[in-house]
Design an enzyme around this catalytic site. Structure first.
Site, short mmCIF file in Angstrom:
data_model
loop_
_atom_site.label_atom_id
_atom_site.label_comp_id
_atom_site.label_asym_id
_atom_site.label_seq_id
_atom_site.Cartn_x
_atom_site.Cartn_y
_atom_site.Cartn_z
N GLU A 68 8.70 8.46 5.96
CA GLU A 68 8.58 7.45 4.84
C GLU A 68 9.13 8.30 3.27
OE1 GLU A 68 4.09 6.91 4.92
OE2 GLU A 68 3.87 6.35 7.45
N HIS A 92 1.17 -0.90 -3.47
CA HIS A 92 2.07 -1.15 -2.32
C HIS A 92 3.39 -2.06 -2.07
CE1 HIS A 92 3.33 -0.62 1.72
NE2 HIS A 92 2.81 0.63 1.50
N ARG A 120 6.89 4.64 -3.63
CA ARG A 120 6.09 3.75 -4.18
C ARG A 120 6.52 3.52 -5.82
NH1 ARG A 120 1.15 4.29 -0.01
NH2 ARG A 120 2.42 4.24 2.48
N HIS A 135 -2.92 -1.79 -3.96
CA HIS A 135 -2.66 -0.53 -2.76
C HIS A 135 -4.14 0.56 -2.46
CE1 HIS A 135 -1.98 0.41 1.26
NE2 HIS A 135 -1.92 2.26 0.92
N ARG A 176 1.36 8.90 -5.81
CA ARG A 176 0.75 9.41 -4.22
C ARG A 176 1.82 9.40 -3.70
NH1 ARG A 176 -0.99 6.97 0.52
NH2 ARG A 176 -0.80 5.24 0.37
#
Length: 536
Positions: A123, A245, A291, A352, A387
């Site tokens: 990811e 997100h 992100r 998110h 994060r």
């Protein structure tokens, strides 16, 4: 007259997601546990988590690499000792999950499939494939497995549809010292306030993304644990870092539906409405950038073009591959008339993940004796200013395990609280103005989205704070005069959390990670966490 209902347990765990269930199951081997679930047991962020859990299982990967990737994503604000601790304890925590029966995907093999290595995906922000997953519904696999074990455990009492109202502390009762003694809880089934006393209380209530108009989170994510801990005198930190997100499904009938990071990890492109890609123009990592970078790029393109959404496109991959790896997303989109094997998916950013929270040590202990915070509700220092994908469920597992060990070491030394007064409703009445709650709710979420969203300015923050303080006054007056309800309790907590987010954002005079202020576009040389201390 209705008799007061009281419960007593060694440990009260408030929250029933991965953090709460993991903590309860670890502790239940040697103690009694009450597990409080705000809604139905499965209705939390864990259940909807798609991507997976980060852990070093590949021989070519290293713990040091996982640490480095987390530090880079955290943009200079992670606590390296905490990051290292988490990465070092990841595999043992994952093995516990596997032993509990969570079925993670494995590579296909012609031999014994049970001995096949785990299929690891990659990811954004990760330098290796290290994400264990159960198709694209990892959270569901974790939640359903752990909750079944909890429901069948003789030492765990599950209370469903219960809101925690406030923590009971010795200081609030005028007793010596300051220790948590339990909590007042709202039984939504019977519509009454009940009392739970316990030697230890753990907050596992998740984040506060419901403070924003658009969110990927379920409705219960209203910052309850953060607000309760703040009112009980605990410090909070880094509340300005709200992760948006980059990709939630944009469709009138698709409330809160997330399009997992793993789509981009497996090669999906972000496209403008005209079909052109744009991420390579913003970052050399393109769609695999962290992100915050991706969300800001999408926000910029949507505003520049006046577009309602952008498009996430994986249709260039083989259809069998897409359906196998993303069955949940494939089915959901197909039900809405979108075949993701042939067409791009309309997507927008949405609030998110809350990277800040209640300050804890490595054992999950907060500033209040006996009170622990685990998972998204906590600020451990793991996430910093952003994060890293798939570190969230990992944090729940690692710190629940650490907190359980710390609590067990003290369990025999602490006496059960006694003579805790029941909730007093003698001076309140039933509300006949529920419209006030609905109006304030919408106003709060709208100005937080407009003024304290992906891109901020000093003026926007000042406007948001003024409106927030006015709402707080109205809501407190309402709370003081009327009996509690689910909506009132959530609104009271959300407006408190909104103030904490705004105040943290106003203190950070730079742009870093998830906090981007047009008035301070540069980064400071020596960044520090933003820590707020209650005044009373």
């Amino acid at each position: 007259m209705t008799l007061a209902v009281e419960y007593q347990s060694d440990i009260l765990v408030i929250g029933s997601g991965a953090a709460g269930l993991t903590l309860a199951l670890h502790l239940a081997e040697k103690s009694s546990v009450i597990l409080l679930s705000k809604g139905p047991l499965a209705e939390g962020s864990t259940f909807y988590a798609q991507g997976g859990i980060a852990s070093v299982f590949d021989e070519d990967d290293t713990i040091e690499s996982h640490v480095d990737d987390t530090l880079i994503a955290g943009a200079g604000l992670c606590d390296k000792a905490v990051v290292t601790y988490t990465a070092e304890n990841a595999k043992a925590s994952m093995q516990w999950l596997i032993n509990c029966g969570v079925d993670f995907d494995k590579e296909e093999t012609t031999g014994d499939q049970s001995k096949a290595p785990y299929h690891l995906t990659r990811e954004g922000g990760h330098s290796h494939r290290r994400i264990l997953h159960s198709a694209d519904a990892t959270g569901k696999a974790v939640q359903t497995t752990l909750q079944q074990r909890a429901l069948n455990h003789p030492n765990i009492q599950v209370l469903e549809r219960y809101n925690a109202i406030d923590l009971i502390t010795s200081k609030k009762l005028g007793r010596p010292g300051n220790r948590v003694l339990g909590a007042y809880v709202w039984n939504r089934n019977q519509e009454r306030v009940e009392t739970v006393t316990a030697k230890f209380v753990a907050l596992a209530t998740g984040g506060s993304s419901k403070v924003y108009q658009y969110t990927s989170n379920p409705d219960i994510a209203s910052g309850d644990g953060i607000a309760m801990a703040w009112r009980a005198g605990c410090r909070v930190a880094n509340m300005e870092f709200n992760q948006f997100h980059p990709t939630c499904l944009y469709h009138a009938e698709a409330k809160n539906f997330l399009l997992t990071e793993a789509l981009r990890g497996e090669g999906a492109y972000l496209r403008r409405p005209d079909g052109t890609r744009f991420m390579p123009e913003f970052d050399e990592r393109a769609e695999l950038a962290p992100r915050d970078v991706v969300a800001r790029a999408i926000d910029y393109e949507m505003k520049r073009l006046g577009s309602d959404c952008v498009y996430l496109d994986i249709s260039h991959k083989p259809a069998d591959f897409i359906i196998k790896h993303f069955p949940t997303i494939y089915k959901r989109c197909l039900a809405l008339g979108i075949d993701i094997t042939k067409s791009p998916i309309p997507a927008v950013p949405a609030a998110h993940y809350t990277c800040g929270g209640v300050m804890t040590d490595l054992h999950g202990q907060t500033d209040l004796n006996g009170l622990y915070a685990v998972g998204e509700v906590a600020y451990t220092g793991l996430h910093g200013a952003n994060r890293l994908a798939s570190n969230s469920l990992l944090e729940c597992l690692v710190f629940a395990r650490a907190a359980s060990q710390d609590i067990e070491s003290q369990l025999q030394k602490i006496k059960m609280p006694t003579n805790v007064p029941v909730w007093d409703e003698s001076k309140v009445s039933n509300s006949d103005e529920e419209v006030v709650i609905a109006h304030n709710w919408h106003e709060l979420r709208l100005f937080m989205w407009d003024y304290v969203g992906i891109v901020r300015t000093d003026k926007r923050l000042e406007r948001a704070l003024r409106r927030c303080m006015m709402l707080q006054q109205e809501i407190q007056e309402y709370y003081s005069n009327f009996r509690v309800s689910n909506n009132l309790l959530e609104l009271r907590n959300l407006v408190q959390v909104a103030e904490l987010i705004i105040r943290c954002a106003m203190e950070r005079k730079e742009s870093r990670g998830l906090h981007y202020n047009l008035d301070y576009p540069k980064q400071l040389d020596d960044p520090q966490p933003t820590i707020l201390q209650p005044t009373s």
